[in-house]
Design an enzyme around this catalytic site. Structure first.
Site, PDB file in Angstrom:
ATOM      1  CG  ASP A  36     126.262  90.705 -26.195  1.00 46.02           C
ATOM      2  OD1 ASP A  36     125.787  91.108 -25.116  1.00 46.02           O
ATOM      3  OD2 ASP A  36     127.464  90.782 -26.485  1.00 46.02           O
ATOM      4  CG  HIS A 241      99.770  84.891 -15.105  1.00 42.08           C
ATOM      5  ND1 HIS A 241      99.566  84.710 -16.442  1.00 42.08           N
ATOM      6  CD2 HIS A 241      99.315  83.753 -14.502  1.00 42.08           C
ATOM      7  CE1 HIS A 241      99.010  83.522 -16.644  1.00 42.08           C
ATOM      8  NE2 HIS A 241      98.846  82.931 -15.484  1.00 42.08           N
ATOM      9  CG  ASP A 258     101.454  79.380  -8.629  1.00 40.43           C
ATOM     10  OD1 ASP A 258     102.163  78.354  -8.690  1.00 40.43           O
ATOM     11  OD2 ASP A 258     100.526  79.622  -9.419  1.00 40.43           O
ATOM     12  CG  ASP A 270     101.878  74.745 -11.107  1.00 37.15           C
ATOM     13  OD1 ASP A 270     101.954  75.694 -10.303  1.00 37.15           O
ATOM     14  OD2 ASP A 270     101.141  74.750 -12.113  1.00 37.15           O
ATOM     15  CG  HIS A 349      92.100  80.482 -12.478  1.00 39.05           C
ATOM     16  ND1 HIS A 349      92.144  79.207 -11.967  1.00 39.05           N
ATOM     17  CD2 HIS A 349      92.332  81.319 -11.424  1.00 39.05           C
ATOM     18  CE1 HIS A 349      92.416  79.266 -10.665  1.00 39.05           C
ATOM     19  NE2 HIS A 349      92.518  80.525 -10.303  1.00 39.05           N
ATOM     20  CG  HIS A 353      97.743  73.443 -15.723  1.00 40.22           C
ATOM     21  ND1 HIS A 353      98.978  72.891 -15.546  1.00 40.22           N
ATOM     22  CD2 HIS A 353      97.619  74.406 -14.764  1.00 40.22           C
ATOM     23  CE1 HIS A 353      99.597  73.506 -14.548  1.00 40.22           C
ATOM     24  NE2 HIS A 353      98.791  74.427 -14.039  1.00 40.22           N
ATOM     25  CG  HIS A 360     100.144  75.990 -18.273  1.00 41.24           C
ATOM     26  ND1 HIS A 360      99.778  77.281 -18.546  1.00 41.24           N
ATOM     27  CD2 HIS A 360     100.129  75.897 -16.915  1.00 41.24           C
ATOM     28  CE1 HIS A 360      99.555  77.928 -17.408  1.00 41.24           C
ATOM     29  NE2 HIS A 360      99.759  77.110 -16.408  1.00 41.24           N
ATOM     30  CD  GLU A 383      96.308  75.881 -11.155  1.00 41.44           C
ATOM     31  OE1 GLU A 383      96.642  77.016 -10.797  1.00 41.44           O
ATOM     32  OE2 GLU A 383      96.914  75.240 -12.029  1.00 41.44           O
ATOM     33  CE1 TYR A 387      93.504  83.974  -7.263  1.00 42.28           C
ATOM     34  CE2 TYR A 387      91.579  83.139  -8.450  1.00 42.28           C
ATOM     35  CZ  TYR A 387      92.854  82.952  -7.951  1.00 42.28           C
ATOM     36  OH  TYR A 387      93.480  81.743  -8.136  1.00 42.28           O
ATOM     37  NE  ARG A 411      97.012  79.906  -8.295  1.00 44.74           N
ATOM     38  CZ  ARG A 411      97.256  81.196  -8.475  1.00 44.74           C
ATOM     39  NH1 ARG A 411      96.243  82.036  -8.567  1.00 44.74           N
ATOM     40  NH2 ARG A 411      98.474  81.654  -8.558  1.00 44.74           N
ATOM     41  CD  GLU A 413      99.042  75.052  -9.120  1.00 46.24           C
ATOM     42  OE1 GLU A 413      99.627  76.093  -8.750  1.00 46.24           O
ATOM     43  OE2 GLU A 413      98.959  74.698 -10.313  1.00 46.24           O
TER      44      GLU A 413
END
Ligand code: GLY
Ligand code: MN
Ligand code: MN
Length: 439
Positions: A36, A241, A258, A270, A349, A353, A360, A383, A387, A411, A413
């Site tokens: 809850d 992610h 990030d 971002d 990727h 965006h 996003h 960005e 990898y 990365r 960005e």
């Protein structure tokens, strides 16, 4: 409190676009965390953009077919001492009118009963299906009732239309007051990155770096992180992610962060930065870092009115692929590699965006075959990254990757606003030149 005239102006523009259709825009509901316990409340961005009302379970009606003084109607949770003592202040119906400019306000519990009458006479009903399970059955029932009665009542809404193309086209083009807030989100986010880099050393846990970043967000008056902060040492950075943030930082690894904050009025930063944990790039790390930086700087430089997000991506991609060919991590020609998608095991990727009330953010990137052109007031992230890991197979015809490259994830960005003649990099104060990252 936020400037009510700005929200009134947004509603006027939304009304102009609706024509004769009535719009039903629900607020967010509280989301269960577990048992809850609920997550901190996060307002729906469409609802916020039009109302600045920051409570759950509300619904806004925009009724251009009704007389002046009955066109903006809010359904809200009413004042109730026994509920407010547990969960805090509510504006109630009186506050919705007095402080938020509603023409009329009713308790949320009366929506089902009142909605059919309010929607009567609208040419269409603008409502986003599939997103609001509490409200959707009420909207559909109201419309079904109109259709049932149409032969004798003489009218019914002709269709259910999506409000998103209209509303999201407005949200995509930020006004001066929104850009001011995005500069503030960018400032706080960039400062947090600078602070984080100063504390990083081998042995620290990723989560301890996260704490430094999020502490700064809160100290500066932001609500907190705009999305799950990513603090990814070494190979963890190859998980796009990654949010576990549970590993120790290793001497000799890179660290990818990030992170961006969300302000009290939901505008977001971002930013991604990548730097060496011990303050010195290895040869391979520096080669890839300089390549990503060159791609990112070329892509940022290309942001200007008349260009497209697709073009920004292509700009970065061409630099990355050319550099990877030079380093022997890809084989063939730039054109051939891009056409075959033979780079996707290293760069999987898109380059950015839209950014705004949502990280996003909403707004079309293309309309049919046409890529949407950048206009002053639009904000996008830039960005690119690389990898290098074993997670994806090397495409046929491409070179196997030497061990020395593996576990490098990078990365970079920035948040970039389109201006009249070019762009403004909102996050330039988070440093990214290699010399600034070494110590
Ligand atoms: N942090 C989410 C993104 O960069 O898209
Ligand atoms: Mn990001
Ligand atoms: Mn991003």
């Amino acid at each position: 409190m936020h400037d009510p005239s700005i929200f009134a102006q947004r509603r006027r523009r939304f009304f102009e676009q609706l024509g004769g259709a009535a719009a039903v825009i629900p607020a967010a509901a509280l989301a269960v965390h577990h048992a809850d316990c609920e997550w901190p409340f996060r307002q729906n961005s469409d609802f916020w953009y039009l109302t600045s009302f920051d409570e759950p379970e509300a619904v806004a009606l925009f009724l251009p077919h009704r007389p002046e003084g009955e066109r903006f109607v809010l359904f809200v949770q009413p004042r109730e001492a026994s509920a407010e003592v547990w969960n805090g202040f509510r504006w109630g119906c009186e506050g919705a009118v007095a402080a938020f400019g509603a023409d009329l306000a009713h308790p949320r519990s009366e929506l089902e009963q009142r909605l059919p009458e309010y929607l009567k006479g609208a040419e269409g009903i603008a409502f986003r299906v599939g997103k609001h399970p509490q409200v959707e059955p009420l909207v559909l029932a109201a419309w079904a009732g109109q259709l049932d009665r149409a032969p004798r009542s003489g009218s019914a809404a002709l269709g259910l239309v999506a409000p998103c193309p209209l509303l999201h086209a407005l949200r995509l083009r930020k006004g001066p007051e929104e850009l001011e807030r995005m500069r503030e989100a960018a400032r706080i986010s960039a400062e947090a990155h600078e602070l984080a880099r100063q504390v990083v050393r081998p042995g620290l846990l990723e989560r301890q770096v996260q704490a430094v970043i999020e502490q700064h967000f809160l100290e500066q008056g932001a609500r907190g992180p705009a999305y799950g902060t990513i603090v990814a040492g070494g190979d963890n950075a190859c998980v796009l992610h990654y949010t576990a943030n549970s590993s120790p930082l290793n001497d000799g690894d890179l660290l990818l962060i990030d992170a961006g904050c969300s302000l009290s009025d939901y505008y977001n930063g971002d930013i991604t930065r990548t730097f060496p944990v011990n303050g010195r790039f290895s040869g391979e790390q520096r080669a890839l870092y300089e390549l990503v930086l060159a791609a990112q700087e070329a892509a940022v430089a290309s942001v200007a009115p008349g260009f497209t997000a697709e073009g920004v991506h292509d700009t970065a991609l061409r630099v990355l692929v050319a550099g990877l060919l030079d380093l022997g991590l890809l084989a063939g020609s730039v054109e051939g590699v891009i056409e075959q998608g033979a780079y996707r095991h290293l760069y999987m990727h898109r380059t950015g965006h839209w950014l705004g009330l949502d990280v996003h953010d909403v707004g079309a990137y293309r309309l049919g075959e046409h890529h949407v052109e950048l206009e002053p007031g639009m904000v996008l992230t830039v960005e690119p990254g690389l990898y290098v890991s074993d997670r994806l197979p090397v495409p046929e015809g491409q070179p196997e990757i030497g061990e020395c490259w593996k576990g490098i994830g990078i990365r970079i960005e920035d948040d970039v606003a389109v201006t009249d003649h070019g762009h403004e990099n909102l996050t330039a104060s988070a440093l990214k030149a290699p010399a600034a990252l070494e110590r």
